[in-house]
Design a protein around this motif. Structure first.
Motif, PDB file in Angstrom:
ATOM      1  N   ILE A 160      46.286  12.673  69.055  1.00  0.00           N
ATOM      2  CA  ILE A 160      44.995  13.342  69.117  1.00  0.00           C
ATOM      3  C   ILE A 160      44.145  12.881  67.938  1.00  0.00           C
ATOM      4  O   ILE A 160      44.655  12.666  66.833  1.00  0.00           O
ATOM      5  N   ASP A 161      42.850  12.735  68.155  1.00  0.00           N
ATOM      6  CA  ASP A 161      41.929  12.240  67.129  1.00  0.00           C
ATOM      7  C   ASP A 161      42.087  13.035  65.828  1.00  0.00           C
ATOM      8  O   ASP A 161      42.011  14.264  65.813  1.00  0.00           O
TER       9      ASP A 161
ATOM     10  N   ALA B 159      36.652  13.517  74.934  1.00  0.00           N
ATOM     11  CA  ALA B 159      35.207  13.313  74.810  1.00  0.00           C
ATOM     12  C   ALA B 159      34.878  12.435  73.605  1.00  0.00           C
ATOM     13  O   ALA B 159      33.976  11.586  73.668  1.00  0.00           O
ATOM     14  N   LEU B 160      35.613  12.630  72.501  1.00  0.00           N
ATOM     15  CA  LEU B 160      35.383  11.799  71.316  1.00  0.00           C
ATOM     16  C   LEU B 160      35.667  10.333  71.604  1.00  0.00           C
ATOM     17  O   LEU B 160      34.969   9.443  71.102  1.00  0.00           O
ATOM     18  N   GLN B 161      36.697  10.066  72.420  1.00  0.00           N
ATOM     19  CA  GLN B 161      37.013   8.683  72.744  1.00  0.00           C
ATOM     20  C   GLN B 161      35.960   8.065  73.671  1.00  0.00           C
ATOM     21  O   GLN B 161      35.658   6.881  73.571  1.00  0.00           O
ATOM     22  N   LYS B 162      35.407   8.872  74.554  1.00  0.00           N
ATOM     23  CA  LYS B 162      34.464   8.345  75.550  1.00  0.00           C
ATOM     24  C   LYS B 162      33.032   8.268  75.051  1.00  0.00           C
ATOM     25  O   LYS B 162      32.276   7.358  75.434  1.00  0.00           O
TER      26      LYS B 162
ATOM     27  N   PRO C 105      25.865   9.082  70.153  1.00  0.00           N
ATOM     28  CA  PRO C 105      25.607  10.347  69.454  1.00  0.00           C
ATOM     29  C   PRO C 105      24.768  11.320  70.265  1.00  0.00           C
ATOM     30  O   PRO C 105      24.962  12.543  70.165  1.00  0.00           O
ATOM     31  N   GLU C 106      23.863  10.797  71.068  1.00  0.00           N
ATOM     32  CA  GLU C 106      23.000  11.683  71.842  1.00  0.00           C
ATOM     33  C   GLU C 106      23.760  12.405  72.961  1.00  0.00           C
ATOM     34  O   GLU C 106      23.310  13.434  73.470  1.00  0.00           O
TER      35      GLU C 106
ATOM     36  N   PRO D 139      26.540  17.430  73.531  1.00  0.00           N
ATOM     37  CA  PRO D 139      26.646  18.202  74.779  1.00  0.00           C
ATOM     38  C   PRO D 139      28.014  18.078  75.455  1.00  0.00           C
ATOM     39  O   PRO D 139      28.475  19.033  76.090  1.00  0.00           O
ATOM     40  N   THR D 140      28.677  16.931  75.324  1.00  0.00           N
ATOM     41  CA  THR D 140      29.994  16.807  75.956  1.00  0.00           C
ATOM     42  C   THR D 140      31.041  17.626  75.206  1.00  0.00           C
ATOM     43  O   THR D 140      31.959  18.196  75.828  1.00  0.00           O
ATOM     44  N   LEU D 141      30.935  17.703  73.884  1.00  0.00           N
ATOM     45  CA  LEU D 141      31.855  18.552  73.129  1.00  0.00           C
ATOM     46  C   LEU D 141      31.630  20.028  73.471  1.00  0.00           C
ATOM     47  O   LEU D 141      32.586  20.790  73.635  1.00  0.00           O
ATOM     48  N   GLN D 142      30.361  20.409  73.589  1.00  0.00           N
ATOM     49  CA  GLN D 142      30.061  21.801  73.945  1.00  0.00           C
ATOM     50  C   GLN D 142      30.540  22.119  75.355  1.00  0.00           C
ATOM     51  O   GLN D 142      30.950  23.251  75.641  1.00  0.00           O
ATOM     52  N   ALA D 143      30.502  21.131  76.230  1.00  0.00           N
ATOM     53  CA  ALA D 143      30.996  21.346  77.597  1.00  0.00           C
ATOM     54  C   ALA D 143      32.499  21.590  77.623  1.00  0.00           C
ATOM     55  O   ALA D 143      33.023  22.220  78.543  1.00  0.00           O
TER      56      ALA D 143
END
Length: 348
Positions: free
Chosen positions: A175-176, A214-217, A222-223, A227-231
């Protein structure tokens, strides 16, 4: 009970099946806490199959089988999903997942299977353990009250989220390290679920794994990252994680630390957590290499420089869980252990 303790219990329950001492186990817990994964890890450790049956998706006849006529009598066709020694092996795990989401008519069909290890003429092979899992009634899932006759067929354990256990799993599963450092900094966010608020996305061991993906993708977008982390983990936790990651450009030179150079410890506490997690990751990657002892020694030297000794203890404890006994053979370990002996007890 913490996952590491439950893993030991489930290991022994699995091994006891061949000896006739096995008791079916029921794991209770909120969504996303890792109930199913704990059981899957037991099967993986022992190299045996796990048959995952979702009772919530079945009718009573799916479990009991279908009747067919032979001459003047009726026999039952045994469902192929049930353990069979010839097809599945002599040992394994029968996992009844989402059992509290099964309607009473289906759970009633499982009574004999769970307690007597049989359904009519069918019998579960001796080496197979029976484990089950489900959500509690207050977790806002689709649940039914477990009937007393069914409950009395299990031993019951409640799964609790535990940061140290999750961190050990996270390092083992790559994991990251930025995410590990963040949760070390904000441990209360490992699991933050309030069923009264009926959240869609919320922090849990499962959803933090989604955040890792999400961090890997989207790490290079940055933009899109926020939103993907919040999702994955919810608006508040996603915002905090994103801010934590953006602050990491002030991290010290990790390669210089591994070379044994004098590198200052960051003053910011969040960066200290990030450095500690990153160094554990480097220690894991160095394990088994020709210069592993030197690298581990330089990390121990750096651990002694943290203004708060507790930060160094956390770093070394995570290293020990990840690389094991070889850490004790590193010359710098004795010096570090003596320096923190007033704060901790450790087992050699």
């Amino acid at each position: 009970m913490r996952p590491a303790q439950l893993s030991t219990i489930l290991d022994r329950e699995f091994l006891s099946a061949r000896e006739g001492h096995h008791t079916p186990v029921m794991l209770w817990g909120p969504p996303g806490v890792g109930k199913s994964q704990i059981i899957a890890q037991v099967a993986a450790r022992h190299g045996v199959p796990m048959i995952d049956i979702r009772l919530s998706q079945m009718e009573p006849s799916d479990l009991r089988g279908i009747p067919f006529r032979i001459d003047d009598r009726v026999e039952w066709a045994i469902p192929s999903m049930l353990p069979d020694a010839k097809r599945h092996g002599l040992q394994g795990i029968l996992f009844l997942d989402e059992i509290t989401s099964a309607p009473p008519s289906v759970s009633a069909a499982a009574y004999q299977l769970i307690l007597d290890r049989r359904l009519g003429a069918y019998q579960i092979p001796e080496g197979w353990a029976i484990f089950a899992a489900g959500n509690r009634q207050g977790d806002r899932g689709v649940t039914y009250t477990m009937p007393a006759p069914l409950a009395n067929r299990f031993s019951h354990f409640e799964v609790e989220a535990n940061l140290d256990d999750w961190v050990a799993w996270a390092y083992a599963n790559h994991i990251d390290e930025r995410l590990i450092g963040f949760l070390r900094f904000r441990p209360e966010l490992l699991f933050d679920f309030n069923p009264a608020h009926n959240p869609v996305a919320f922090p849990s061991p499962r959803s933090w794994e989604f955040a890792h993906r999400a961090l890997q993708k989207f790490g290079d977008h940055p933009e899109l990252l926020l939103p993907t982390l919040q999702a994955c983990v919810g608006p508040a936790a996603g915002l905090e994680l994103n801010a934590f990651i953006e602050n990491l450009d002030r991290m010290p030179d990790l390669d210089a630390i591994l070379r044994g150079e004098e590198v200052a410890v960051p003053r910011e506490v969040d960066l200290q957590y990030a450095v500690a997690s990153a160094l554990v990751g480097r220690a894991i990657r160095a394990k088994g290499s020709a210069d592993a002892r030197a690298i581990h020694g330089h990390i121990l030297d750096y651990a002694s420089r943290f203004p708060l000794k507790e930060m160094g203890i956390m770093l070394v404890s995570d290293m020990h869980r990840a690389i094991g006994q070889p850490l004790f053979a590193v010359p710098q370990f004795a010096k570090w252990a003596n320096a923190v002996a007033d704060l901790m007890l450790y087992e050699m």
